[in-house]
Design an enzyme around this catalytic site. Structure first.
Site, short mmCIF file in Angstrom:
data_model
loop_
_atom_site.label_atom_id
_atom_site.label_comp_id
_atom_site.label_asym_id
_atom_site.label_seq_id
_atom_site.Cartn_x
_atom_site.Cartn_y
_atom_site.Cartn_z
N ARG A 263 0.90 -1.16 0.00
CA ARG A 263 0.00 0.00 0.00
C ARG A 263 0.93 1.21 0.00
O ARG A 263 1.73 1.40 0.93
CB ARG A 263 -0.89 -0.01 1.23
N ASP A 265 1.87 5.03 0.21
CA ASP A 265 1.35 6.25 0.84
C ASP A 265 1.50 7.44 -0.10
O ASP A 265 2.49 7.57 -0.83
CB ASP A 265 2.18 6.50 2.11
N GLU A 293 -2.47 5.35 -2.24
CA GLU A 293 -3.42 6.27 -1.62
C GLU A 293 -3.42 7.59 -2.37
O GLU A 293 -2.46 8.35 -2.30
CB GLU A 293 -3.04 6.51 -0.15
N HIS A 363 -7.77 4.91 8.81
CA HIS A 363 -7.11 5.66 9.88
C HIS A 363 -7.06 7.16 9.64
O HIS A 363 -6.56 7.90 10.50
CB HIS A 363 -5.68 5.11 10.05
N ASP A 364 -7.52 7.62 8.50
CA ASP A 364 -7.52 9.05 8.21
C ASP A 364 -8.93 9.64 8.20
O ASP A 364 -9.10 10.82 7.87
CB ASP A 364 -6.85 9.33 6.85
#
Ligand code: NOJ
Ligand code: NOJ
Ligand code: CA
Ligand code: CA
Length: 755
Positions: A263, A265, A293, A363-364
């Site tokens: 994943r 970032d 992301e 988590h954001d």
């Protein structure tokens, strides 16, 4: 954006029959056929790292999950279990314990996405009084975060996971190191980057140009977001040769340990040209699944985001879909029609919608429980939608236990419970297992069957396998579902959720109609038909479905016809969907047969690495860069086709192009077009750009620049063009430019616009 070929299944089968039964083609096929395959990897196998279509991912903030080893807990001011900005002690040993005790297996989870494993700064960031418990403040990407464990702990985690058929996905943040840029505040680490303990460089006095030194980004443009820092995080200059090599070597170190996926970032904050070159270096050695992301706060299309998803070779987290579920089932600010609309729109916009990674919270953002005003039933319904929709679903740790939490860091609290009787845990368990069993959920296209403000009934179909889902979000109102049609064959179907959300059986008549269905308040059901008739060589039934489909079919948008969808052999997916000759790629689907046949990329016969009824690994043949169809030919002669696979010319390197004195008329931007796939093969619609011109330390108008991934060491020809949004093109005059990209490292080219 690129136009993709869209062909109806039946038609395409006839078409390919004609083309590929020609005798010259047969000769070639016979010569190169490889029948010596012994390994049998199925699409659902943990060894299938390239394609996650049958998987459900579980996202863990490592520090907040389970503290399995107290001896590695940090000491001093960065550790405080009562403060969500500090370390709490969670680690890889803790995750390993939960794998061993079956918490994930029981829930049907087959992939874990864990926090970035690399060494982070171990001091408090004075700008926000926070520690690096989240893993996004990298310091040494060649070492482990000691708070999570040693390399041995990491290896044990990977081995344990694999032994239980669970994949490991790591978060990875190559955009930046730690915070360094905030006026008047001294940062103990100064954004320093180390390579296995040896200092590479710091943010101040950066003589080698390892970092970009612009002010904080104001998010005003793609360019601004890439070269400026995100709230003071020391922004790496990926065109610096040392940084480029560092990030290629670093990710390979982790992949060599057996990691199955990445994943990435903040991909919106790094140039696509560099990322394509980085990804290509990854895929040369490891055919793993990579998703990035690209933060997006809404449900609307973002052309830059979509272009990245469709051409870079990296999937994205599907924020549009997440936001749609949050608005409709979560806080109910939009009608369920929006959920249908976003399903249709994203299926049209993304060329590989099945590879985008879906979620309802992370988590954001606030946890779904909090977003829905503490409505546990909304959480349950959202999981039913998520797990039966297209895309690779992700469960954020603890949301299956109805954890609450608004914004960061409250949405990252300690895992509160491992209750296996929680309704959400059970719903995920049932549907995750169904995703492994019924290929309609993994590969099927989506069709809306019935919708109003509160209700959505939608269907997935692959080959002749079908799954239909019904959700009534309104707990106080029931609806009569009249005129409901389905592709489920005639018969009776039980609710796959076992009535846990009040679902009932349905009966489908010979016309494909479901009569007398009433959805009670809050009722959700999932009905499934799995076609197993295609699992034998040569014994396939001709399962063409000629029933009229219902009025609301998405096929009016052309979107449910992207993949061959009739017949008995079907390709579900190809991944990674960008690669260079020699790379291993994975073709998954159904009905390939047990005996090895052939796979063609375009017209070229590919070497078969291994073959099973649902999964074939091939090597990309030595062909010119371009977009090709992938064709599977069974040993019995039947064919299936996948719309496209993108071949890049050869090993890639990143190159920065500058063009001086390119004065443009209002509305025009500069692009580059040339003779290789990477430069659009002289097709102005595939030209690379628009170039940038507003970064002080790099170049400003009338000089333009852009970072581009190119075939290493291979001479290219190109020209700059000016284009406006209406597609008007102005070519440079004179001869084509010529350039041979460097064989390794990064390159720079400076040209003047030829008048
Ligand atoms: C996005 C991550 O998800 C977020 O949590 C992080 O703070 C930023 N990127 C910077 O790494
Ligand atoms: C069109 C361009 O005008 C020209 O410069 C270039 O040589 C050709 N395309 C390449 O085929
Ligand atoms: Ca610990
Ligand atoms: Ca950046």
């Amino acid at each position: 954006m690129k136009k993709r070929r869209i062909i109806i299944g039946g038609l395409l089968l006839m078409l390919t029959m004609n083309v590929y039964n020609s005798s010259s083609f047969e000769v070639k096929a016979a010569k190169e056929i490889n029948t010596n395959t012994t390994k049998k990897i199925e699409d659902t196998s943990v060894e299938n790292k390239a394609d996650f279509s049958t998987d459900v991912i579980y996202q863990i903030v490592t520090d907040r999950f389970v503290d399995g080893d107290k001896s590695n807990n940090p000491t001093g001011d960065i550790f405080d279990k009562s403060n969500n900005r500090k370390y709490h002690g969670g680690d890889w040993a803790g995750i390993t314990q939960k794998i061993e005790d079956g918490y994930f297996t029981n829930m049907g989870i087959s992939a874990l996405w864990i926090s970035s494993p690399v060494e982070n700064i171990m001091t408090i960031d004075p700008s926000n009084q926070s520690a690096s418990y989240h893993g996004y403040w990298g310091k040494d990407f060649f070492r482990t975060n000691q708070a999570f464990g040693t390399f041995n702990d990491f290896k044990k985690l990977v081995q344990t996971a694999h032994s239980k058929n669970i994949k490991i996905v790591i978060d990875f943040a190559p955009n930046h190191t730690s915070t360094a840029e905030l006026k008047g505040v001294t940062f103990p680490e100064d954004g320093a980057l180390y390579r296995d303990g040896k200092l590479v460089g710091k943010f101040s006095n950066d003589k080698e140009g390892l970092f970009n030194h612009e002010s904080w980004t104001d998010y005003s443009s793609l360019e601004n977001g890439i070269y400026h820092s995100m709230y003071g995080l020391a922004d790496l200059n990926h065109m610096n040769q040392k940084v480029d090599t560092y990030m290629k070597d670093a990710i390979n170190k982790w992949l060599d340990l057996g990691v199955d996926g990445i994943r990435v970032d903040a991909v919106k904050h790094m140039q696509q040209g560099w990322q394509t070159n980085w990804l290509s270096s990854i895929y040369e050695k490891h055919n793993v699944f990579v998703f990035g992301e690209w933060f997006n706060g809404g449900t609307q299309n973002d052309a830059e985001m979509t272009n990245f998803a469709n051409s870079s070779g990296m999937s994205l987290l599907d924020f549009r879909y997440a936001n749609a579920i949050r608005n409709t089932i979560g806080n109910k600010s939009s009608s369920m029609k929006q959920l249908y609309q976003v399903m249709a729109d994203t299926e049209a916009d993304y060329s590989e919608v099945k590879d985008q990674v879906t979620f309802i919270d992370n988590h954001d953002m606030s946890r779904f429980m909090s977003y829905s005003k503490n409505n546990a039933e909304a959480v349950n319904q959202a999981y039913v939608a998520l797990l039966t929709s297209r895309g690779v679903p992700t469960i954020y740790y603890g949301s299956e236990q109805y954890m609450k939490g608004e914004s960061d860091p409250d949405n990252r609290a300690d895992m509160n419970s491992f209750n296996r009787n929680s309704k959400a845990y059970q719903i995920i368990g049932k549907l995750a297992k169904l995703r492994k069993k019924n290929s309609a959920l993994a590969y099927g296209n989506s069709k809306e069957r019935w919708v109003n403000d509160d209700v959505i009934v939608f269907e997935r179909k692959f080959g002749n396998s079908v799954v239909m889902t019904a959700i009534n979000r309104n707990e106080n109102r029931s609806y009569d579902i009249n005129g409901l049609f389905t592709d489920l064959p005639k018969g009776k179907y039980n609710d796959e959720l076992g009535g846990i959300l009040k679902g009932k059986p349905i009966e489908v008549n010979e016309k494909g109609e479901v009569k007398g269905l009433t959805l009670g308040g809050g009722e959700c059901s999932v009905w499934s038909y799995e076609d197993n008739t295609s699992n034998n060589d040569g014994l396939d039934s001709k399962g063409t479905d000629n029933r009229a489909s219902s009025k609301n079919s998405l096929s009016s948008n052309g979107i449910d016809n992207k993949v061959s969808n009739n017949g008995t052999v079907n390709i579900g997916n190809v991944g990674p969907y960008v690669g260079i000759p020699g790379n291993k790629i994975t073709v998954v689907g159904k009905g390939f047969g047990k005996k090895s046949g052939n796979v063609y990329v375009g017209k070229e016969n590919a070497k078969i690495v291994d073959w099973s009824d649902s999964c074939i690994n091939i090597q990309v043949p030595n062909i010119e860069g371009g977009e090709y169809e992938v064709i599977v030919k069974k040993s019995t002669g039947e064919l299936a086709k996948y719309k496209s696979f993108r071949v890049l010319s050869s090993k890639q390197v990143a190159t920065r192009f500058f063009v001086n004195n390119a004065q443009t008329q209002y509305g025009y931007s500069v692009y580059l077009v040339g003779n290789v796939e990477e430069l659009g093969k002289w097709n102005v619609n595939k030209a690379v750009g628009p170039f940038f011109n507003s970064t002080g330390s790099i170049a400003t108008y009338p000089t333009w620049f852009y970072d581009i991934s190119l075939p290493a060491g291979k001479k290219i020809e190109y020209k700059y063009i000016m284009k406006d949004s209406a597609g008007n093109v102005i070519w440079e005059s004179g001869m084509n430019h010529e350039y041979t990209p460097v064989k390794q490292g990064t390159g720079v080219v400076v040209n003047d616009w030829q008048r």
